[in-house]
Design a protein around this motif. Sequence first.
Motif, short mmCIF file in Angstrom:
data_model
loop_
_atom_site.label_atom_id
_atom_site.label_comp_id
_atom_site.label_asym_id
_atom_site.label_seq_id
_atom_site.Cartn_x
_atom_site.Cartn_y
_atom_site.Cartn_z
N ILE A 1 0.84 -1.20 0.00
CA ILE A 1 0.00 0.00 0.00
C ILE A 1 0.87 1.25 0.00
CG2 ILE A 1 -1.69 1.32 1.31
CD1 ILE A 1 -2.82 -1.17 -0.06
N ARG A 2 0.66 2.09 -0.98
CA ARG A 2 1.43 3.33 -1.14
C ARG A 2 0.67 4.27 -2.08
NH1 ARG A 2 3.25 -0.24 -4.82
NH2 ARG A 2 3.58 0.56 -6.96
N PRO A 3 0.94 5.57 -2.01
CA PRO A 3 0.34 6.49 -2.98
C PRO A 3 0.76 6.08 -4.40
CG PRO A 3 1.31 7.71 -1.16
CD PRO A 3 1.75 6.29 -0.99
N GLY A 4 -0.18 6.11 -5.33
CA GLY A 4 0.10 5.76 -6.71
C GLY A 4 -0.19 4.32 -7.08
N LEU A 5 -0.53 3.46 -6.08
CA LEU A 5 -0.82 2.06 -6.37
C LEU A 5 -2.20 1.93 -7.00
CD1 LEU A 5 0.05 -0.98 -5.97
CD2 LEU A 5 -1.33 -0.92 -3.88
N LEU B 1 -4.58 4.84 -5.48
CA LEU B 1 -4.55 5.30 -4.10
C LEU B 1 -3.80 6.63 -4.00
CD1 LEU B 1 -3.79 1.97 -2.18
CD2 LEU B 1 -6.01 3.04 -2.63
N GLN B 2 -4.35 7.52 -3.16
CA GLN B 2 -3.80 8.86 -3.00
C GLN B 2 -3.21 9.03 -1.60
OE1 GLN B 2 -3.87 10.95 -5.69
NE2 GLN B 2 -4.93 9.33 -6.82
N GLU B 3 -2.19 9.87 -1.49
CA GLU B 3 -1.64 10.23 -0.19
C GLU B 3 -2.76 10.71 0.73
OE1 GLU B 3 1.74 11.02 2.44
OE2 GLU B 3 1.87 10.33 0.36
N GLY B 4 -2.82 10.16 1.94
CA GLY B 4 -3.83 10.55 2.91
C GLY B 4 -5.07 9.68 2.93
N VAL C 1 -2.52 5.30 3.76
CA VAL C 1 -1.77 5.46 2.51
C VAL C 1 -0.86 6.68 2.67
CG1 VAL C 1 -1.88 5.75 0.01
CG2 VAL C 1 -3.68 4.47 1.21
N GLY C 2 0.43 6.43 2.88
CA GLY C 2 1.34 7.53 3.16
C GLY C 2 1.00 8.18 4.49
#
Length: 255
Positions: A32-36, A91-94, A118-119
Motif C-alpha cells: 500500500i502506497r500512494p500511486g498504487l 490510491l492517494q496520499e492521505g 496510505v502515506g
Amino acid sequence: MVIKLKSDDEILVMREAGRIVANTLAHLREMIRPGLNVMEIEKFVREEYKRVGAKETFLNYAPGGKVPYPSNICVSINDELVHGIPRNRILQEGDIVSLDLGATYNGYVGDSAITVPVGKVNPIAEQLIEVTEASLWAGIKAARPGAHLNDVRGAIEDTIRKSGFSIVKGYGGHGVGRDMHEEPHVENFRQRFKGPKLQPGLVLALEPMVNVGGPDVFEGPDGWTVSTKDGSLCCHFEHTIAIRAGGEAEVLTLP
C-alpha cells in the motif's frame, strides 16, 4: 439459532486457512502506497492463492440472491466501509484503505481485515484506525469460555464509545467454519439479552466497524459497496478466533 462447534482437528485446518489470509494481508500492507492501482491488489491475491493452493472465499459469493461478488478481496477506501469492489483506482496520499480477505483451505474458511494508511494521514484518521483495532483486541480479550456473547459485544462497544466515534449497526461479526457466515451474528454493541455462552470449539470472526461521523451507512448501486451516509471516514478490522478450553481465545488469522 444453530451454532456449529469445531473439533480440535477442524480448528487446526482453520489455523492454516487463517495463516494464508494473514500472510497475504501482510504482503498487501507492504504494497500500500500512494500511486498504487487497486487492481494490483486483486492480482496479487489471485496469484498468491494459486501459489499456496487456497481458494478465494469471496469470489462469486452470492448470499440471499445477491449478484455474485466479482472479486477475491474487498477493498474499501475512505468513506467506503465494507465490500468495496476493486477497480482501476489509484490510491492517494492521505487515503485510508480497508482490506477484507477470506481464504478457503481444505474446506474451511479464514477471514480477516485490516485498515491501512496510505502515506501520511491526518490525526483523525490515525485515531480512527487505532480505536477500531483496539476495540477488536478488547473483544478478543473478552472472548473466554463461560463468558457470554454480550461480554464480547460490550468490550468492543466500550472501547469505541470512549473515542466519540460511531458504531455501525446492521453489520458485524459472525460464526465461521466451512461456511463464511455461520451463527451467531456478533454485533459491535451490547444487546438486551446476554446471548449464547461461549464454549470451546466456537469459532468467531469479530469485526468492529467504526465511523468518524454518524452511524448510518448505505449500499451502493453495485449491490455491494457500503459507504457512510454523511461521507465521513470509516474503518474496519477483523480476526477469526477460536474459543479454547485453556482460557484465552486463539487468534487463527495471525502469520
